[in-house]
Design a protein around this motif. Sequence first.
Motif, mmCIF file in Angstrom:
data_model
loop_
_atom_site.group_PDB
_atom_site.id
_atom_site.type_symbol
_atom_site.label_atom_id
_atom_site.label_comp_id
_atom_site.label_asym_id
_atom_site.label_seq_id
_atom_site.Cartn_x
_atom_site.Cartn_y
_atom_site.Cartn_z
ATOM 1 N N GLY A 1 0.815 -1.210 0.000
ATOM 2 C CA GLY A 1 0.000 0.000 0.000
ATOM 3 C C GLY A 1 0.845 1.254 0.000
ATOM 4 O O GLY A 1 0.543 2.228 -0.706
ATOM 5 N N VAL A 2 1.907 1.255 0.766
ATOM 6 C CA VAL A 2 2.818 2.397 0.775
ATOM 7 C C VAL A 2 3.545 2.496 -0.565
ATOM 8 O O VAL A 2 3.759 3.589 -1.089
ATOM 9 N N SER A 3 3.898 1.351 -1.143
ATOM 10 C CA SER A 3 4.626 1.364 -2.420
ATOM 11 C C SER A 3 3.804 2.033 -3.520
ATOM 12 O O SER A 3 4.337 2.826 -4.305
ATOM 13 N N VAL A 4 2.501 1.712 -3.598
ATOM 14 C CA VAL A 4 1.694 2.294 -4.676
ATOM 15 C C VAL A 4 1.423 3.772 -4.437
ATOM 16 O O VAL A 4 1.065 4.503 -5.363
ATOM 17 N N ALA A 5 1.580 4.239 -3.199
ATOM 18 C CA ALA A 5 1.384 5.663 -2.901
ATOM 19 C C ALA A 5 2.664 6.469 -3.078
ATOM 20 O O ALA A 5 2.649 7.692 -2.879
ATOM 21 N N LEU A 6 3.752 5.809 -3.469
ATOM 22 C CA LEU A 6 5.024 6.515 -3.584
ATOM 23 C C LEU A 6 4.994 7.693 -4.566
ATOM 24 O O LEU A 6 5.571 8.747 -4.268
ATOM 25 N N ILE B 1 -8.290 5.970 -0.348
ATOM 26 C CA ILE B 1 -7.994 7.030 0.622
ATOM 27 C C ILE B 1 -7.288 8.202 -0.057
ATOM 28 O O ILE B 1 -7.669 9.374 0.118
ATOM 29 N N VAL B 2 -6.253 7.903 -0.860
ATOM 30 C CA VAL B 2 -5.490 8.971 -1.511
ATOM 31 C C VAL B 2 -6.355 9.742 -2.502
ATOM 32 O O VAL B 2 -6.172 10.953 -2.709
ATOM 33 N N ALA B 3 -7.343 9.058 -3.105
ATOM 34 C CA ALA B 3 -8.224 9.721 -4.067
ATOM 35 C C ALA B 3 -9.130 10.758 -3.413
ATOM 36 O O ALA B 3 -9.641 11.667 -4.087
ATOM 37 N N HIS B 4 -9.356 10.630 -2.108
ATOM 38 C CA HIS B 4 -10.323 11.510 -1.438
ATOM 39 C C HIS B 4 -9.718 12.372 -0.342
ATOM 40 O O HIS B 4 -10.374 13.312 0.135
ATOM 41 N N THR B 5 -8.495 12.071 0.088
ATOM 42 C CA THR B 5 -7.918 12.845 1.184
ATOM 43 C C THR B 5 -6.395 12.744 1.130
ATOM 44 O O THR B 5 -5.835 12.246 0.151
ATOM 45 N N SER B 6 -5.715 13.185 2.193
ATOM 46 C CA SER B 6 -4.258 13.194 2.225
ATOM 47 C C SER B 6 -3.692 11.776 2.288
ATOM 48 O O SER B 6 -4.295 10.869 2.861
ATOM 49 N N TRP B 7 -2.492 11.604 1.728
ATOM 50 C CA TRP B 7 -1.819 10.304 1.742
ATOM 51 C C TRP B 7 -1.536 9.824 3.156
ATOM 52 O O TRP B 7 -1.406 8.632 3.395
ATOM 53 N N ARG B 8 -1.455 10.755 4.113
ATOM 54 C CA ARG B 8 -1.134 10.358 5.490
ATOM 55 C C ARG B 8 -2.172 9.400 6.076
ATOM 56 O O ARG B 8 -1.843 8.553 6.914
ATOM 57 N N TRP B 9 -3.412 9.531 5.631
ATOM 58 C CA TRP B 9 -4.489 8.725 6.198
ATOM 59 C C TRP B 9 -4.433 7.269 5.758
ATOM 60 O O TRP B 9 -5.232 6.450 6.228
ATOM 61 N N ILE B 10 -3.489 6.929 4.877
ATOM 62 C CA ILE B 10 -3.386 5.514 4.484
ATOM 63 C C ILE B 10 -2.946 4.640 5.661
ATOM 64 O O ILE B 10 -3.117 3.419 5.632
ATOM 65 N N HIS C 1 0.802 7.456 -15.703
ATOM 66 C CA HIS C 1 0.158 8.517 -14.907
ATOM 67 C C HIS C 1 -1.116 8.000 -14.235
ATOM 68 O O HIS C 1 -2.125 8.703 -14.152
ATOM 69 N N ALA C 2 -1.061 6.766 -13.761
ATOM 70 C CA ALA C 2 -2.210 6.160 -13.087
ATOM 71 C C ALA C 2 -2.325 6.696 -11.667
ATOM 72 O O ALA C 2 -1.325 7.039 -11.030
ATOM 73 N N SER C 3 -3.553 6.746 -11.168
ATOM 74 C CA SER C 3 -3.772 7.167 -9.786
ATOM 75 C C SER C 3 -3.347 6.049 -8.842
ATOM 76 O O SER C 3 -3.114 4.906 -9.249
ATOM 77 N N THR C 4 -3.266 6.382 -7.556
ATOM 78 C CA THR C 4 -2.887 5.375 -6.559
ATOM 79 C C THR C 4 -3.880 4.216 -6.570
ATOM 80 O O THR C 4 -3.484 3.043 -6.459
ATOM 81 N N LEU C 5 -5.165 4.507 -6.690
ATOM 82 C CA LEU C 5 -6.180 3.451 -6.735
ATOM 83 C C LEU C 5 -5.998 2.583 -7.969
ATOM 84 O O LEU C 5 -6.061 1.350 -7.892
ATOM 85 N N ASP C 6 -5.751 3.205 -9.109
ATOM 86 C CA ASP C 6 -5.542 2.428 -10.340
ATOM 87 C C ASP C 6 -4.311 1.529 -10.222
ATOM 88 O O ASP C 6 -4.324 0.375 -10.677
#
Length: 534
Positions: free
Chosen positions: A39-44, A169-178, A306-311
């Motif tokens: 999860g952290v890796s895809v949010a990098l 989570i990243v799509a709707h708020t800050s990455w910190r909330w992951i 250029h995919a989103s974190t969710l994608d």
Amino acid sequence: MSSPASSPSAPPDTGTRHITATILLACLGVFVSYLPVVGVSVALPVMQQALDASTEGLQWITDAFILPTAALLLTCGMVGDLYGRKKTYLAGLALFCLGCLVCLTAGSVVQVCVGQALTGIGTAALLPSTLALIGHVIPDPRKRARAIALWTAALGLGLSLGPVVNGVIVAHTSWRWIFLPSLVLAVLTAVLGAVVLTDSRAERERHLDIPGQLLAVVAITGLVYGVIEGGSSGWSSAQVVIAFVAAALGAAGFVVVELRSACPMLDMRLFKSSAFSGAALVMAVTLFAQVGLVFALSEYFGLVHHASTLDIGIRLIAINGFTVVLGPLVGRLMNRATPGLLLVTGLVIGGIGALLMNAFQAGTSTGEAALVIGVLGIGIALAMAPITTIAMDAVPHRLGGTAAAANSALRQIGSALGPAVFGVILTHRTLATLPGHLASSGLSPADQGQVSGLVSNVGIQAGAFLHLKTPASTGQAQAAYGASFTDALHTCALVGGIGMLVAAVIAVALIGIRPARSPQTAPEATAHPASAAS
């Protein structure tokens, strides 16, 4: 010194409800600890922009979790044997919660790394204690194999759901909330564990091995630090040379100390067993390829597509998702077929899946990528549970905690080296091939120099956000960058695929395609050189 429930001689509570509850909490523990890994890796990519992190910084965010996990696993396994597996389990959850809280408030790469390190220490306590808790209540090897398959499936579920949950989570708020879902689940699991679990300790007296622990930290940290810094500072730089020398001396010293110790953290005589040695080596290579490819693919989808974190999470879910889906089936197959055969089959399929990534291009569709990633995922699903079961069954039951810790330590060493090595490959190959792609892109020499200078000085992530004077030139530059990064991904795929195929050869040579053990064969009765380790 301890309650009867936690005394070394206390027999396991074999009540069905207690066994079921122990398996459930062991699975919850490993699920919680692995939820943030991928999860952290895809949010990098998002974290890179928010924290202005370099490629080296992103590697350290990943390895800040994995390094302490790898370095402290053996010690945590010994602590569990000495003071109680339940206590170690609960302490691991507490440290994990603390790490999540630090990351939730992070405003810099350094603070994220500190939080990741704390969660890594917690995971180091959870992994051996969860396996040891299972081994304590299920001495029968066939039943234990099914429980370990569920444990592996829970690990895979954490790896699979983490990217998707974090993407939402990243799509709707800050990455910190992951880090919030992991925190909440860890708290709930700790409350359940405190009420339900029965403590247990090793059947023989053990003592903390401080010299061995210090040398293990020096060896593991020196190796990973040298790989990461070598990619940015140069392989001949003083700090890199010192790191590798320290790693070599630490590893040699560790072996000497462990051989001479009356109560070693890792009894080297365990490696007299070819099956245990093979499983440990295969585990390290497999996790090196798996975690390294996840790191590389996360960067590829984020920076080139250029995919989103969710994608990104959805595209990568098959790498670990099949472990969950096929987990129960693999558990049954291990009792009907040969664990070694399942392991080799999985490694071959996984290696082929990794090599197929060489067909990826900058414009490869999501469907095409998903099919190839699915092949890799099926291979990993077939291999993971047999590796763990072979390692646990290769030693006497009384050494189950030591085997679990050693197995997990090799898992984490491979996991730590994956992002370190693959990050270096991505950087070097992208920078090496970019001038050629820019030259054939139609860009003016001035624009080519601007793009090369930006990517070289700022970092390869900068290539995903190029903006030149005109839309046409920007498109040409981004196409050249995408082609260069894809070339680097191909090299990662070759390293990962060949690594898994080599691991299959190692498995055949050291483990073999052996017939399944008889259900009446007690672990302690198995003739094995490792039995001398007691």
